[in-house]
Design a protein around this motif. Sequence first.
Motif, PDB file in Angstrom:
ATOM      1  N   SER A 289       0.851  -1.189   0.000  1.00  0.00           N
ATOM      2  CA  SER A 289       0.000   0.000   0.000  1.00  0.00           C
ATOM      3  C   SER A 289       0.883   1.232   0.000  1.00  0.00           C
ATOM      4  CB  SER A 289      -0.922   0.010   1.225  1.00  0.00           C
ATOM      5  OG  SER A 289      -1.694   1.194   1.279  1.00  0.00           O
ATOM      6  N   GLY A 290       0.966   1.895  -1.161  1.00  0.00           N
ATOM      7  CA  GLY A 290       1.792   3.089  -1.244  1.00  0.00           C
ATOM      8  C   GLY A 290       3.255   2.766  -1.018  1.00  0.00           C
ATOM      9  N   GLU A 291       3.826   3.349   0.036  1.00  0.00           N
ATOM     10  CA  GLU A 291       5.244   3.172   0.343  1.00  0.00           C
ATOM     11  C   GLU A 291       5.488   2.141   1.430  1.00  0.00           C
ATOM     12  OE1 GLU A 291       7.657   4.611  -1.400  1.00  0.00           O
ATOM     13  OE2 GLU A 291       6.063   5.442  -2.648  1.00  0.00           O
ATOM     14  N   THR A 292       4.475   1.373   1.811  1.00  0.00           N
ATOM     15  CA  THR A 292       4.634   0.412   2.891  1.00  0.00           C
ATOM     16  C   THR A 292       4.155  -0.980   2.473  1.00  0.00           C
ATOM     17  OG1 THR A 292       2.452   0.932   3.825  1.00  0.00           O
ATOM     18  CG2 THR A 292       4.351   2.191   4.648  1.00  0.00           C
ATOM     19  N   VAL A 293       4.590  -1.959   3.268  1.00  0.00           N
ATOM     20  CA  VAL A 293       4.136  -3.344   3.122  1.00  0.00           C
ATOM     21  C   VAL A 293       3.590  -3.773   4.475  1.00  0.00           C
ATOM     22  CG1 VAL A 293       4.807  -5.728   2.694  1.00  0.00           C
ATOM     23  CG2 VAL A 293       5.795  -3.895   1.320  1.00  0.00           C
ATOM     24  N   ALA A 294       2.373  -4.293   4.484  1.00  0.00           N
ATOM     25  CA  ALA A 294       1.746  -4.767   5.719  1.00  0.00           C
ATOM     26  C   ALA A 294       1.711  -6.285   5.700  1.00  0.00           C
ATOM     27  CB  ALA A 294       0.332  -4.201   5.864  1.00  0.00           C
ATOM     28  N   VAL A 295       2.258  -6.913   6.729  1.00  0.00           N
ATOM     29  CA  VAL A 295       2.263  -8.371   6.854  1.00  0.00           C
ATOM     30  C   VAL A 295       1.368  -8.735   8.034  1.00  0.00           C
ATOM     31  CG1 VAL A 295       3.642 -10.444   7.177  1.00  0.00           C
ATOM     32  CG2 VAL A 295       4.607  -8.492   5.936  1.00  0.00           C
ATOM     33  N   ALA A 296       0.208  -9.330   7.737  1.00  0.00           N
ATOM     34  CA  ALA A 296      -0.745  -9.723   8.772  1.00  0.00           C
ATOM     35  C   ALA A 296      -0.514 -11.182   9.127  1.00  0.00           C
ATOM     36  CB  ALA A 296      -2.177  -9.503   8.292  1.00  0.00           C
ATOM     37  N   VAL A 297      -0.339 -11.447  10.410  1.00  0.00           N
ATOM     38  CA  VAL A 297      -0.123 -12.809  10.914  1.00  0.00           C
ATOM     39  C   VAL A 297      -1.349 -13.201  11.731  1.00  0.00           C
ATOM     40  CG1 VAL A 297       1.360 -14.325  12.269  1.00  0.00           C
ATOM     41  CG2 VAL A 297       2.368 -12.421  10.972  1.00  0.00           C
ATOM     42  N   GLU A 298      -2.088 -14.175  11.215  1.00  0.00           N
ATOM     43  CA  GLU A 298      -3.337 -14.601  11.852  1.00  0.00           C
ATOM     44  C   GLU A 298      -3.167 -16.007  12.407  1.00  0.00           C
ATOM     45  OE1 GLU A 298      -8.017 -15.475  10.643  1.00  0.00           O
ATOM     46  OE2 GLU A 298      -6.660 -14.485   9.234  1.00  0.00           O
ATOM     47  N   ASP A 299      -3.623 -16.226  13.645  1.00  0.00           N
ATOM     48  CA  ASP A 299      -3.578 -17.564  14.235  1.00  0.00           C
ATOM     49  C   ASP A 299      -4.958 -17.939  14.741  1.00  0.00           C
ATOM     50  OD1 ASP A 299      -3.974 -16.910  17.149  1.00  0.00           O
ATOM     51  OD2 ASP A 299      -2.114 -15.798  16.852  1.00  0.00           O
TER      52      ASP A 299
END
Length: 372
Positions: A289-299
């Motif tokens: 997203s734009g200038e960032t990377v989001a890493v979602a960790v779901e358990d």
Amino acid sequence: MKRRWLPSLLCFLGLLLLGSFVFEIALRLVGETRFTWPFIAGVSTSLPFALVPIGGGYSLIRNPVPEEYYQHLAIGTLSGLAFFTVFFGVVGFTLFDAWIPQAGVLRWGVTVGVGNGFLISYLYVRGVSQAVALERTSVHAEEAEDQQRLLRYLNGLLRHEVLNAANAIKGHASLAAEATQNEDVHDRIAVIQRQTDGMTSIIDDVQVLLAVSEDRDELGPVNLTPLLREELRRVEERHCPVVTELQVPGEVYVRGDTLLRRLFSNLFDNAVEHNDSEHPKITVRATRSGETVAVAVEDNGPGFPTDSLGDVFEPLEQMDTTHGMGLAIVTQLAKRYGGSLELIETGDTGSVVTVTLPRASGDTPDSDVSRS
């Protein structure tokens, strides 16, 4: 709370001096004394000095000097006022008989005295305060350098002395277990081995935190896609039988270094170690997203305890040691890379933690890279 008496007093004094100009001009307009070249020269040369205390008061409000220097500013201003007032007061009463020109000379002395006195003392105080600030910065830099040397020493001590001792204890415990058939002794040796493994793990975590606190290596582009894939494979090996799933839009690059891998390994381990589900699962989704990377960790674990939500990602020095250091390491590493860590949701059906990191050049066009 810093008092503002001196800035306010200076502004008031400047306005009072400007008012004296207006009053004297009005007297000349309605009286018999006319405008003369000496009067015009006096007004033009002293008017800038009337603006000095106003500008000085405003400057002290916008860029305050330490309050302990206020006395020096006040004494300098009063000294200039006293000297010029006395000197030009004598000159005015000596040269002129009429009170209007005498008042004009006296006003000129007061104005120039206030302006000069404040300006000289202000420049002196600013110089002294900047010198003190520079000295403090130098002292802080030396303290930081000493601290870095201490951290490097502690890191070496943990790596070579404590860790070697822990490995030696574990090795001798294994030999002792092989040399005896006594079940009670075996149980005690097993406790020694478990405690040694725990101590080794803690030493490893402390070494990572020490490395994070040391001088930062130059950050560069790191391909996040194979890194996440490899760390999920390793968590499967460490915590079998855990199911993992990876969803990444092509090759994703972020700014990082060699410690970036540890950020995600600790996050994945935390998601599994506190998971009491019959079939533990971790789902990792990376989005750009734009200038960032989001890493979602779901358990699919039990979620974070309600009484610990307030300090899940607190600074390390505020955390209780009973919470472990896994999330502390993740938090510190996220800050190292200019990123952030956020608990998106938590509950009986699981939790979602998102790591946001700055992007780096090298991304490929979007094409889902999935792994289950």
